[in-house]
Design an enzyme around this catalytic site. Sequence first.
Site, short mmCIF file in Angstrom:
data_model
loop_
_atom_site.label_atom_id
_atom_site.label_comp_id
_atom_site.label_asym_id
_atom_site.label_seq_id
_atom_site.Cartn_x
_atom_site.Cartn_y
_atom_site.Cartn_z
N GLU A 158 0.87 -1.16 0.00
CA GLU A 158 0.00 0.00 0.00
C GLU A 158 0.91 1.22 0.00
OE1 GLU A 158 -2.60 0.23 3.39
OE2 GLU A 158 -3.44 2.15 2.72
N LYS A 213 4.74 0.99 8.87
CA LYS A 213 4.83 2.28 8.20
C LYS A 213 4.19 3.38 9.04
CE LYS A 213 3.33 0.15 4.45
NZ LYS A 213 2.53 -0.01 3.26
N ARG A 226 5.73 -12.61 9.95
CA ARG A 226 6.38 -11.32 9.71
C ARG A 226 7.81 -11.37 10.19
NH1 ARG A 226 2.41 -7.21 9.15
NH2 ARG A 226 3.95 -5.56 9.46
P1 ATP Z 1 2.81 -1.76 7.51
O1 ATP Z 1 2.17 -2.20 8.78
O2 ATP Z 1 4.23 -1.41 7.65
O3 ATP Z 1 2.02 -0.75 6.76
P2 ATP Z 1 1.65 -3.61 5.79
O4 ATP Z 1 1.60 -5.08 5.90
O5 ATP Z 1 0.40 -2.86 6.03
O6 ATP Z 1 2.82 -3.10 6.67
P3 ATP Z 1 1.73 -3.45 2.99
O7 ATP Z 1 2.15 -2.32 2.16
O8 ATP Z 1 0.30 -3.81 3.01
O9 ATP Z 1 2.23 -3.12 4.42
O10 ATP Z 1 2.63 -4.73 2.74
C1 ATP Z 1 2.95 -5.28 1.50
C2 ATP Z 1 3.34 -6.70 1.71
O11 ATP Z 1 4.45 -6.79 2.59
C3 ATP Z 1 2.22 -7.49 2.35
O12 ATP Z 1 2.06 -8.70 1.63
C4 ATP Z 1 2.69 -7.74 3.76
O13 ATP Z 1 2.19 -8.96 4.22
C5 ATP Z 1 4.20 -7.73 3.62
N1 ATP Z 1 4.84 -7.31 4.86
C6 ATP Z 1 4.62 -6.17 5.55
N2 ATP Z 1 5.34 -6.14 6.68
C7 ATP Z 1 6.06 -7.29 6.71
C8 ATP Z 1 6.99 -7.86 7.64
N3 ATP Z 1 7.33 -7.22 8.76
N4 ATP Z 1 7.51 -9.07 7.34
C9 ATP Z 1 7.18 -9.71 6.21
N5 ATP Z 1 6.30 -9.23 5.32
C10 ATP Z 1 5.74 -8.03 5.55
MG MG Z 2 -1.28 -2.44 5.23
#
Ligand code: ATP
Ligand code: MG
Length: 557
Positions: A33, A269, A259
């Site tokens: 995102e 983020k 994760r």
């Molecule tokens: P954040 O909480 O930092 O916004 P998010 O999961 O909402 O993380 P996205 O942009 O939706 O962020 O993530 C893109 C991809 O990265 C998703 O498939 C998510 O599962 C993966 N991802 C995000 N954080 C991690 C992590 N700490 N370890 C492994 N994969 C991750």
């Molecule tokens: Mg997200």
Amino acid sequence: MSEAPPRDFIRQIIHEDLESGKHSEIVTRFPPEPNGYLHVGHVSSICLNFGAAGETGGKTFLRFDDTNPGKESEEFVRAIERDVQWLGFSWDDRLTHASDYFDQLYDAAEKLIELGMAYVDSLSADEIREYRGTLTEPGRNSPHRTRSVEENLELFRRMRKGDFADGEHVLRAKIDMASPNINLRDPALYRIRHVHHQRTGDKWRIYPMYDFAHTLSDAFEGITHSLCTLEFEDHRPLYDWILDQMKPTSRPRQIEFSRLNLAYTITSKRKLSALIEAGVVTGWDDPRMPTIAGMRRRGYPATALRNFVMRGGVTKKDKLIEMAVLENSIREELGENAERRMAVLHPLKVVLTNYPEGQVEMMQAVNHPHRPELGTREMPFSRTIWIERDDFLEEAPRKFFRLKPGGEVRLRFGYIIRCDEVIKNDAGDVIELRCSYDPDTRSGTQTSNRKVKGTIHWVSVQHAVSADVRLYDRLFTIPDPTSAADLMDVVNPESLLEVTAMLEPSLQNFEIGQSVQFERLGYFCTDARDHSPDAPVINRIVTLRDSWAKIERQAMA
Ligand code: ATP
Ligand code: MG
């Protein structure tokens, strides 16, 4: 060097699906995102998605999940593209956005209505929450759940036209309000939002919810394995329900993995953005940030990051990885490839009283202890030199093998010197040492066979280049900052220390992007944002491991 990945449970499934002929080609996606910069957690997801597909000759989409207009921006989109490329992966022509599919998603929603599997609800958000029930209590059906297909279609079309205000209606899947899985209690599929979208402008007054958009985008792109983190496990029944209703020609399979969490830092983020807003760091690419942009600016090599997540493996167990594991990957890569240089971070002046005034000798210095092909360079030596302040101790313990009053030490690539006199200022601080050198002990051409235990680094004062060096430490004071009631309470106030260091003159031409080892101190690179040849600004990438430092000291002695 990049290593071959071990076969984890996901790669195993992929392998079996190819063997059995279930799939002839593997297709994955990385779906960020664009509401912030990517962080070290995303590195693991990127390497898994691009890696697992690429290793089998398959392909990977970079798909922006832009279903949440208002929070997302083009700056983030461009940063994400840059970061994925820098890590060494390519999406070729497979750059997509959830918004590319808004028309198809809308059609799918109408189809669900026609199937009697979705309805327009007119309860308020609060009522919907109340009707939803709890983990221990089933939910209740909305009074609007029995609306006719015709009425639902008409209302949904009017929602799209913009006839209603935000929150007046919502399109919900008709699944089961008594399901033990709350995600199946008639989840929302579309909501009204009168918001400008960064790509579709003002075309839409309704936007699809993440689960709906994500599942169908996967299907539209022919994704075979939809890899996501464990928090989506409870969403998988909804993912499968949507596919069951829509019966796409290609059916993706969702698989969850844990994760990646790194000790003493955060991977969210939203929380990283809070650090910027609070002024704890200077921006998304601050070298203390666990963002890809921050780590790149700090000087972490992409290969080291890839190796790091590869070694962490892919599992279903939550893990908090030690910072040392990441740092060891960095050291390994730089230890092999970074040339050695000399720099003094906390300078103390040494005058060699018996060295002729005005004389300069050029000392041969090897650029890498194990890689002779990287050659040598010359370091000017003169009567006045800088040494590291903590390489001198006035009251030294017996085992202190660096400089002390009356003691001797070898200058790396130079001579053995003896400390004859300590000069102090009125406050009692040591401000200068008067030493004498032994002309028979020049490195390489030593005519006496004298040996001393310690070797220290130095830089000639008249030839030194002064530089602003930024020494970074961990951002937080506790291993799991998310456990603190307030993140700001556990910020490390000493995460950045700036010093004016003295560099050997060959570093006058320190190139942007070049990383070197300052002997005995660590790995350093120019700061991509602030460095200029006239005003050098240098980042410490990582210190030398203690054991490593010891080995190096022995090698030098
Ligand atoms: P954040 O909480 O930092 O916004 P998010 O999961 O909402 O993380 P996205 O942009 O939706 O962020 O993530 C893109 C991809 O990265 C998703 O498939 C998510 O599962 C993966 N991802 C995000 N954080 C991690 C992590 N700490 N370890 C492994 N994969 C991750
Ligand atoms: Mg997200």
